[in-house]
Write a protein that holds these residues in place. Structure first.
Motif, PDB file in Angstrom:
ATOM      1  N   ASP A  21      27.280  33.794  30.389  1.00  0.00           N
ATOM      2  CA  ASP A  21      28.473  34.127  28.777  1.00  0.00           C
ATOM      3  C   ASP A  21      28.705  35.470  28.559  1.00  0.00           C
ATOM      4  O   ASP A  21      29.850  36.087  28.374  1.00  0.00           O
ATOM      5  N   VAL A  22      29.699  34.990  30.053  1.00  0.00           N
ATOM      6  CA  VAL A  22      31.402  36.238  30.509  1.00  0.00           C
ATOM      7  C   VAL A  22      32.585  34.500  30.857  1.00  0.00           C
ATOM      8  O   VAL A  22      32.437  33.769  31.236  1.00  0.00           O
ATOM      9  N   SER A  23      33.752  34.903  30.621  1.00  0.00           N
ATOM     10  CA  SER A  23      34.886  34.179  31.196  1.00  0.00           C
ATOM     11  C   SER A  23      35.175  34.331  32.843  1.00  0.00           C
ATOM     12  O   SER A  23      34.644  35.346  33.603  1.00  0.00           O
ATOM     13  N   VAL A  24      35.747  33.217  32.825  1.00  0.00           N
ATOM     14  CA  VAL A  24      35.961  33.558  34.736  1.00  0.00           C
ATOM     15  C   VAL A  24      36.824  34.808  35.076  1.00  0.00           C
ATOM     16  O   VAL A  24      36.511  35.123  36.419  1.00  0.00           O
ATOM     17  N   THR A  25      37.812  35.064  34.694  1.00  0.00           N
ATOM     18  CA  THR A  25      38.036  36.333  34.431  1.00  0.00           C
ATOM     19  C   THR A  25      37.478  37.108  34.978  1.00  0.00           C
ATOM     20  O   THR A  25      37.720  38.093  35.551  1.00  0.00           O
ATOM     21  N   THR A  26      36.278  37.415  33.790  1.00  0.00           N
ATOM     22  CA  THR A  26      35.717  38.596  33.118  1.00  0.00           C
ATOM     23  C   THR A  26      34.917  38.401  35.168  1.00  0.00           C
ATOM     24  O   THR A  26      34.705  39.767  35.707  1.00  0.00           O
ATOM     25  N   LEU A  27      34.466  37.424  35.473  1.00  0.00           N
ATOM     26  CA  LEU A  27      33.473  37.325  36.462  1.00  0.00           C
ATOM     27  C   LEU A  27      34.575  38.146  37.683  1.00  0.00           C
ATOM     28  O   LEU A  27      34.091  38.937  38.606  1.00  0.00           O
ATOM     29  N   PHE A  28      35.742  37.857  38.158  1.00  0.00           N
ATOM     30  CA  PHE A  28      36.716  38.514  39.143  1.00  0.00           C
ATOM     31  C   PHE A  28      36.840  39.235  39.106  1.00  0.00           C
ATOM     32  O   PHE A  28      37.064  39.865  39.925  1.00  0.00           O
TER      33      PHE A  28
ATOM     34  N   SER B  65      35.409  37.193  44.980  1.00  0.00           N
ATOM     35  CA  SER B  65      34.827  36.356  45.369  1.00  0.00           C
ATOM     36  C   SER B  65      33.887  35.998  44.619  1.00  0.00           C
ATOM     37  O   SER B  65      32.721  36.434  44.993  1.00  0.00           O
ATOM     38  N   LYS B  66      33.676  34.446  45.008  1.00  0.00           N
ATOM     39  CA  LYS B  66      32.244  33.723  44.914  1.00  0.00           C
ATOM     40  C   LYS B  66      31.390  34.110  46.021  1.00  0.00           C
ATOM     41  O   LYS B  66      30.319  34.141  45.403  1.00  0.00           O
ATOM     42  N   GLU B  67      31.386  34.957  47.309  1.00  0.00           N
ATOM     43  CA  GLU B  67      30.012  34.776  47.897  1.00  0.00           C
ATOM     44  C   GLU B  67      29.679  35.974  48.155  1.00  0.00           C
ATOM     45  O   GLU B  67      28.902  36.376  47.835  1.00  0.00           O
ATOM     46  N   ALA B  68      30.519  37.198  47.308  1.00  0.00           N
ATOM     47  CA  ALA B  68      30.073  38.186  46.471  1.00  0.00           C
ATOM     48  C   ALA B  68      29.064  38.686  45.728  1.00  0.00           C
ATOM     49  O   ALA B  68      28.167  39.596  45.143  1.00  0.00           O
ATOM     50  N   LEU B  69      28.971  38.055  44.958  1.00  0.00           N
ATOM     51  CA  LEU B  69      28.282  37.816  44.576  1.00  0.00           C
ATOM     52  C   LEU B  69      26.699  37.806  44.733  1.00  0.00           C
ATOM     53  O   LEU B  69      25.455  38.150  44.105  1.00  0.00           O
ATOM     54  N   LEU B  70      26.023  37.301  45.356  1.00  0.00           N
ATOM     55  CA  LEU B  70      25.472  37.473  46.235  1.00  0.00           C
ATOM     56  C   LEU B  70      25.620  38.848  47.265  1.00  0.00           C
ATOM     57  O   LEU B  70      23.321  39.379  47.800  1.00  0.00           O
ATOM     58  N   PHE B  71      26.118  39.175  47.335  1.00  0.00           N
ATOM     59  CA  PHE B  71      26.196  41.368  47.847  1.00  0.00           C
ATOM     60  C   PHE B  71      26.319  41.848  46.910  1.00  0.00           C
ATOM     61  O   PHE B  71      27.372  43.020  47.271  1.00  0.00           O
ATOM     62  N   ASP B  72      25.876  42.203  45.912  1.00  0.00           N
ATOM     63  CA  ASP B  72      25.772  43.292  45.198  1.00  0.00           C
ATOM     64  C   ASP B  72      25.671  44.366  45.205  1.00  0.00           C
ATOM     65  O   ASP B  72      25.886  45.235  44.678  1.00  0.00           O
ATOM     66  N   GLN B  73      24.642  44.799  46.161  1.00  0.00           N
ATOM     67  CA  GLN B  73      24.252  45.816  46.412  1.00  0.00           C
ATOM     68  C   GLN B  73      24.341  46.711  47.719  1.00  0.00           C
ATOM     69  O   GLN B  73      23.685  47.103  48.341  1.00  0.00           O
TER      70      GLN B  73
END
Length: 187
Positions: A45-52, A57-65
């Motif tokens: 429930d956010v914008s793509v701009t907020t995601l970035f 990057s898309k990969e970074a979403l899985l390496f958030d820790q």
């Protein structure tokens, strides 16, 4: 003293976590390549701009820790029990890491089965080399740029790749770190 986290910081942390959770759920359900960033942003429930703003990057979403992992590696060295070597502390850390999310874990299977994620994960893991080398140098009371500390950090971190993909990760870890402890003596 307990740190007070303000509303804004809590909201940022919640948004970041919502994005990471949505990405993981979608990637596990359908595969990394089948999910777009807009779909992840919508799920959180956010914008793509907020995601970035939260993830480069898309990969970074899985390496958030990543910061937590680096802190834990450094603490493994600094917080090791009296009489335990640095190599032993690193062996225990890697073995604990494997036990916490071993080769049968869905997350690891996703990473290992997706070349872009596998490569990104390895690069992220090796980013901790400098911090780990410094921690080792501090413990051994040698200059921060000591090449022996840097090489131990590099070999210890790089060995994780061999360990998690080995048919018997515990045995691989014991052998690899045993060699590091002994100084790579030949048989």
């Amino acid at each position: 003293m307990t740190e007070v986290i303000g509303r804004r910081e809590r909201k940022k942390a919640q948004t970041r976590q919502a994005l990471a959770d949505a990405a993981l759920e979608l990637f596990l359900a359908r595969g990394y390549d089948e999910v777009g960033v807009k779909e992840i942003a919508d799920a959180a429930d956010v914008s793509v701009t907020t995601l970035f703003k939260y993830f480069p990057s898309k990969e970074a979403l899985l390496f958030d820790q990543d910061d937590d992992i680096e802190a834990a590696l450094v603490e493994a060295v600094h917080g090791r029990p009296p009489g335990h070597t640095v190599v032993d502390a690193l062996r225990k850390y890697v073995l604990k890491d494997i036990a916490d999310g071993g080769p049968d874990d869905q997350f690891l299977r996703l990473i290992e089965s997706t070349p872009v994620l596998r490569d990104y994960g390895r690069r992220m893991w090796m980013r901790h080399e400098t911090a780990l080398a410094r921690a080792i140098a501090v413990e051994l009371r040698v200059p921060e740029d000591d090449v022996s500390c840097a090489s131990l950090a590099r070999f210890a971190l790089a060995s994780r790749d061999l360990i998690v993909t080995h048919e018997n990760p515990r045995k691989a870890a014991e052998e690899i770190f045993g060699n590091l402890e002994r100084g790579w003596r030949t048989r």
